[in-house]
Design a protein around this motif. Structure first.
Motif, PDB file in Angstrom:
ATOM      1  N   ASP A 480      24.896  27.135  47.797  1.00 21.01           N
ATOM      2  CA  ASP A 480      25.329  27.129  49.195  1.00 21.01           C
ATOM      3  C   ASP A 480      26.599  26.281  49.331  1.00 21.01           C
ATOM      4  N   LEU A 481      27.681  26.918  49.784  1.00 21.90           N
ATOM      5  CA  LEU A 481      28.939  26.196  49.988  1.00 21.90           C
ATOM      6  C   LEU A 481      28.970  25.438  51.308  1.00 21.90           C
ATOM      7  N   GLY A 482      28.000  25.707  52.177  1.00 21.87           N
ATOM      8  CA  GLY A 482      27.971  25.025  53.462  1.00 21.87           C
ATOM      9  C   GLY A 482      29.227  25.311  54.259  1.00 21.87           C
ATOM     10  N   ASN A 483      29.825  24.225  54.798  1.00 25.73           N
ATOM     11  CA  ASN A 483      31.068  24.404  55.561  1.00 25.73           C
ATOM     12  C   ASN A 483      32.299  24.066  54.740  1.00 25.73           C
ATOM     13  N   ASN A 484      32.146  24.029  53.418  1.00 25.30           N
ATOM     14  CA  ASN A 484      33.285  23.785  52.542  1.00 25.30           C
ATOM     15  C   ASN A 484      34.152  25.044  52.455  1.00 25.30           C
ATOM     16  N   PRO A 485      35.442  24.874  52.187  1.00 24.01           N
ATOM     17  CA  PRO A 485      36.319  26.048  52.082  1.00 24.01           C
ATOM     18  C   PRO A 485      35.866  26.990  50.968  1.00 24.01           C
ATOM     19  N   ILE A 486      36.129  28.272  51.146  1.00 18.65           N
ATOM     20  CA  ILE A 486      35.803  29.266  50.138  1.00 18.65           C
ATOM     21  C   ILE A 486      36.777  29.132  48.970  1.00 18.65           C
ATOM     22  N   PRO A 487      36.298  29.081  47.728  1.00 18.78           N
ATOM     23  CA  PRO A 487      37.223  29.008  46.583  1.00 18.78           C
ATOM     24  C   PRO A 487      38.121  30.230  46.538  1.00 18.78           C
ATOM     25  N   GLN A 488      39.392  29.993  46.220  1.00 19.33           N
ATOM     26  CA  GLN A 488      40.395  31.044  46.244  1.00 19.33           C
ATOM     27  C   GLN A 488      40.809  31.454  44.836  1.00 19.33           C
ATOM     28  N   ASN A 489      41.325  32.678  44.728  1.00 19.15           N
ATOM     29  CA  ASN A 489      41.867  33.137  43.450  1.00 19.15           C
ATOM     30  C   ASN A 489      43.216  32.473  43.211  1.00 19.15           C
ATOM     31  N   GLN A 490      43.250  31.644  42.174  1.00 19.36           N
ATOM     32  CA  GLN A 490      44.472  30.964  41.757  1.00 19.36           C
ATOM     33  C   GLN A 490      44.866  31.612  40.434  1.00 19.36           C
ATOM     34  N   TYR A 491      46.039  32.232  40.375  1.00 15.72           N
ATOM     35  CA  TYR A 491      46.355  33.191  39.327  1.00 15.72           C
ATOM     36  C   TYR A 491      46.903  32.586  38.042  1.00 15.72           C
ATOM     37  N   ILE A 492      47.213  31.309  38.016  1.00 15.96           N
ATOM     38  CA  ILE A 492      47.782  30.699  36.816  1.00 15.96           C
ATOM     39  C   ILE A 492      46.706  29.879  36.110  1.00 15.96           C
ATOM     40  N   ALA A 493      46.446  30.208  34.856  1.00 19.00           N
ATOM     41  CA  ALA A 493      45.457  29.481  34.069  1.00 19.00           C
ATOM     42  C   ALA A 493      46.036  28.148  33.598  1.00 19.00           C
ATOM     43  N   ASN A 494      45.156  27.140  33.475  1.00 19.12           N
ATOM     44  CA  ASN A 494      45.593  25.817  32.999  1.00 19.12           C
ATOM     45  C   ASN A 494      46.816  25.357  33.785  1.00 19.12           C
ATOM     46  N   SER A 495      46.696  25.444  35.101  1.00 19.88           N
ATOM     47  CA  SER A 495      47.849  25.242  35.980  1.00 19.88           C
ATOM     48  C   SER A 495      48.299  23.790  36.059  1.00 19.88           C
ATOM     49  N   ARG A 496      47.457  22.867  35.608  1.00 17.92           N
ATOM     50  CA  ARG A 496      47.827  21.442  35.620  1.00 17.92           C
ATOM     51  C   ARG A 496      48.003  20.886  34.209  1.00 17.92           C
ATOM     52  N   PHE A 497      48.067  21.795  33.247  1.00 19.60           N
ATOM     53  CA  PHE A 497      48.435  21.452  31.862  1.00 19.60           C
ATOM     54  C   PHE A 497      47.509  20.402  31.245  1.00 19.60           C
ATOM     55  N   GLU A 498      46.224  20.545  31.566  1.00 16.64           N
ATOM     56  CA  GLU A 498      45.238  19.581  31.073  1.00 16.64           C
ATOM     57  C   GLU A 498      44.713  19.935  29.689  1.00 16.64           C
ATOM     58  N   ARG A 499      44.860  21.210  29.282  1.00 18.92           N
ATOM     59  CA  ARG A 499      44.250  21.640  28.025  1.00 18.92           C
ATOM     60  C   ARG A 499      45.315  22.086  27.024  1.00 18.92           C
ATOM     61  N   VAL A 500      45.192  21.526  25.812  1.00 22.33           N
ATOM     62  CA  VAL A 500      46.096  21.849  24.707  1.00 22.33           C
ATOM     63  C   VAL A 500      45.255  22.274  23.517  1.00 22.33           C
ATOM     64  N   SER A 501      45.689  23.305  22.821  1.00 19.62           N
ATOM     65  CA  SER A 501      44.998  23.767  21.619  1.00 19.62           C
ATOM     66  C   SER A 501      46.035  24.109  20.559  1.00 19.62           C
ATOM     67  N   GLY A 502      45.922  23.481  19.415  1.00 16.70           N
ATOM     68  CA  GLY A 502      46.860  23.744  18.333  1.00 16.70           C
ATOM     69  C   GLY A 502      48.292  23.405  18.686  1.00 16.70           C
ATOM     70  N   GLY A 503      48.479  22.403  19.535  1.00 17.56           N
ATOM     71  CA  GLY A 503      49.818  21.997  19.924  1.00 17.56           C
ATOM     72  C   GLY A 503      50.427  22.831  21.039  1.00 17.56           C
ATOM     73  N   ASN A 504      49.665  23.812  21.559  1.00 16.69           N
ATOM     74  CA  ASN A 504      50.161  24.673  22.631  1.00 16.69           C
ATOM     75  C   ASN A 504      49.287  24.538  23.872  1.00 16.69           C
ATOM     76  N   PHE A 505      49.898  24.675  25.023  1.00 14.32           N
ATOM     77  CA  PHE A 505      49.127  24.658  26.254  1.00 14.32           C
ATOM     78  C   PHE A 505      48.313  25.943  26.354  1.00 14.32           C
ATOM     79  N   VAL A 506      47.015  25.813  26.608  1.00 18.43           N
ATOM     80  CA  VAL A 506      46.135  26.966  26.746  1.00 18.43           C
ATOM     81  C   VAL A 506      46.657  27.868  27.861  1.00 18.43           C
ATOM     82  N   GLY A 507      46.831  29.146  27.554  1.00 20.39           N
ATOM     83  CA  GLY A 507      47.275  30.117  28.537  1.00 20.39           C
ATOM     84  C   GLY A 507      48.775  30.279  28.641  1.00 20.39           C
ATOM     85  N   TRP A 508      49.551  29.420  27.968  1.00 27.81           N
ATOM     86  CA  TRP A 508      51.006  29.439  28.085  1.00 27.81           C
ATOM     87  C   TRP A 508      51.656  29.748  26.735  1.00 27.81           C
TER      88      TRP A 508
END
Length: 629
Positions: A480-508
């Motif tokens: 139940d989300l209650g009165n919280n905002p509905i999660p939206q489709n955000q189209y860019i993966a790893n948009s805050r550059f938090e994940r790196v794999s093999g020296g590369n940003f995941v998704g980039w």
């Protein structure tokens, strides 16, 4: 009254090199020349058409160029080079394009406007299908999109009206709805008025029912989730099928019964159901390739099944609505099975969806009495809009009404005979991850969402055998989300550059030197790029690209922009977001994917690009992209 001229872009014979406007000559310094992107493209343009300009020194592409229209009926994106000819440009008009870059000279590029006169009078036709066999019938209670066309090109600005007959029409859009009580054989006459034309003939439709005998309604089920996801009515599915996925799970099922929260998402009434999909790039351990589904606790038989929904807008998953029951048996005599599907995308393409019906099924190599019809939706089923998907299941053999018919937004799309299920089944709505990438494409995203406004099942009295039975035991409960905002489709993966794999940003993808900063940002050294492609995005889709970034050293710039892609070919690009300050800034680029074409290639994806100039290092902290509502 004048007759408006439409035209087509004239394409030259395929050449070995892109066409240029001139032989560039050196005046002082270095020279560059302008080219239209692509091979075999003529220096001729039609009113309303677009072409992409690029600047070259020899065979080396140049960046940082400022483009301009020196003269003529056109506009151009100064930083991106996308030129669009004015729709009222006259035949033979010249368009001169110039370019500027420090240290370079270049002669103007000249385009010539070519207009071909119409070869036929404008007509009213079935919108989107004007190149197919004429549609001259409509069923009671269904709708039909109409438009006016000249040389098979849509013409906007018409006002529609029903001259006579049992129908209504939206004057601006041309969507006609036949009245539910219309009788077989009645005639509907439609008229279109346009200031540019005085010769548009009326369009005539004859009422033709879908069914020989109108079905008798015995019950109606409706849920708009105003009371949430009720466990006595639905089960938040916790199952797996197929291979190579993590099933459909309750942790991906959400709802809100808050009317204000739901209304902000454009629902008709009540609450909203949110079905999350976690793609290949999900940050949650062991939850990638997991979807969400709900199952009715009640079993249903023949009737009209309708769902108002926005499907998951990303590839790699299957968004679906379906009936299902499997009673076993491996022979025609013993098999008991019931299934009808709506599924999308198809053939790794979101402009295609399908309907399938199964009479018997025990395995592809054992027993499979089923049929599938693949339907096109040229503007994409993942357009971010609410649509009502439906199928109507009839088993009335006595009156010759034994088939399944599929509808989209009230419009009959197709039907399948001879494979009609005979048993009751439960109704499912959700998204899951088939292993077959050739079917659904690649799930190159982290999170995406499917939204459901309401479900309606109108049950008929047609004969049916007992298959699935209604269950009194409560189902799994979603979140139940209650009165919280509905999660939206955000189209860019790893948009805050938090994940790196093999020296590369995941998704980039990257070129040059790109690394993770201490604050988990993306640090781009000079002449470096970061790129991410978002597939299955089409002409007319509108987005906001929001970026937080800054320059950390040097006097140059960091640029972010969007390329409009057809496969690996760029057909054009957006304006630039420019960052040249050392303090981090928030900036937003609002763009609409234009209608671009190179031969048979049209826009099928967008690619987000971040690039630094020579001598410049920059830091990108966030890059997010949301579709505009």
């Amino acid at each position: 009254m004048r007759t408006k001229k439409l035209c087509a872009l004239l394409i030259a014979a395929v050449l070995a090199l892109p066409v240029t406007a001139c032989e560039a000559t050196t005046v002082s310094g270095r020279t560059m020349e302008l080219r239209i992107q692509g091979e075999g493209v003529s220096a001729v343009i039609a009113p309303g058409e677009s072409v992409q300009f690029e600047a070259y020194e020899g065979n080396t592409g140049l960046s940082g160029v400022t483009f301009s229209v020196v003269s003529g009926p056109a506009g151009i994106n100064a930083s991106g080079g996308l030129l669009t000819c004015n729709t009222d440009a006259q035949d033979g008009a010249a368009i001169k394009v110039g370019a500027a870059l420090a240290g370079y000279t270049c002669e103007d590029f000249t385009l010539t406007v070519a207009v071909t006169p119409p070869i036929e009078a404008p007509v009213i036709a079935y919108a989107g299908h004007q190149d197919k066999e004429a549609v001259d019938t409509v069923a009671p209670g269904t709708s039909l999109p109409l438009g006016i066309y000249l040389n098979k090109q849509a013409v906007s600005g018409a006002a529609f009206s029903v001259v006579s007959g049992p129908a209504t029409i939206d004057a601006a859009t041309g969507r006609l709805t036949c009245k539910a009580d219309a009788q077989e054989g009645e005639v509907i006459k439609v008229r279109a008025v346009h200031e540019a034309y005085d010769d548009i003939a009326d369009y005539t439709l004859t009422v033709e029912p879908v069914w020989n005998k109108k079905p008798r309604i015995v019950k109606t089920f409706f849920d708009d989730f105003s009371a949430g996801l009720r466990p006595a009515v639905w089960d938040a599915c916790n199952q797996s099928w197929g291979v190579g996925n993590n099933g459909v799970r309750p942790y991906n099922t959400f709802y809100s019964s808050d009317a204000a929260v739901a209304a902000a998402e454009g629902v008709d009434s009540g609450g909203i159901l949110v079905l999350r999909s976690q793609g290949d790039l999900s940050p949650e351990a062991n939850r990638n390739r997991s979807g969400s589904a709900i199952i009715s606790r009640e079993a249903f038989g023949p009737g009209l099944y309708e769902v108002r929904t926005k499907v998951v807008p990303r590839m790699g998953q299957c968004s679906a609505m379906w009936t299902y029951w499997n009673g076993g048996g491996n022979t025609v005599e013993t098999n008991k099975y019931s299934e009808i599907d709506i599924e999308m995308p198809m053939a790794a393409n979101y402009t295609k969806w399908s309907g399938t019906t199964y009479k018997r099924f025990a395995g592809w190599d054992v027993l499979a009495e089923r049929a599938t019809y693949e339907q096109s939706k040229p503007d994409g089923a993942n357009d971010g809009q609410w649509h009502t998907w439906a199928f109507e299941w009839r088993t009335d053999d006595a009156n010759g009404d034994n088939k399944v018919v599929w509808y989209l937004d009230g419009e009959k799309m197709f039907e399948i005979l001879n494979y009609t299920p005979e048993y009751t089944a439960t109704f499912w709505i959700g998204n899951w991850f088939p292993e077959d990438r050739g079917w659904v494409g690649v799930a190159d995203f982290d999170y995406a969402y499917m939204y459901v406004d309401w479900v309606r099942i109108t049950g008929y009295s047609d004969p049916v055998k007992p298959g699935a039975i209604s269950l009194a035991t409560p189902g799994n409960v979603g979140n139940d989300l209650g009165n919280n905002p509905i999660p939206q489709n955000q189209y860019i993966a790893n948009s805050r550059f938090e994940r790196v794999s093999g020296g590369n940003f995941v998704g980039w993808d990257k070129t040059g030197t790109v690394m993770q900063g201490s604050g988990k940002s993306a640090v781009l050294n000079e002449n470096s790029t970061l790129k991410q492609t978002v597939n299955a995005q089409f002409s007319g889709y509108s987005f906001d690209l929001s970026v937080n970034a800054n320059v950390t050293s040097g006097s140059g710039k960091l640029k972010l922009y969007v390329q409009y892609m057809s496969g690996t070919v760029s057909l054009g690009r957006s304006d630039d977001l420019i960052f040249d300050a050392t303090a981090a800034q928030d900036k937003t680029l609002r763009f609409i994917i234009p209608e671009l074409r190179l031969g048979s290639n049209t826009v099928t994806a967008v690619r987000v690009v971040a690039e630094t100039e020579a001598g410049t290092t920059a830091e990108v902290h966030k890059a997010e992209m949301f579709m505009k509502k």
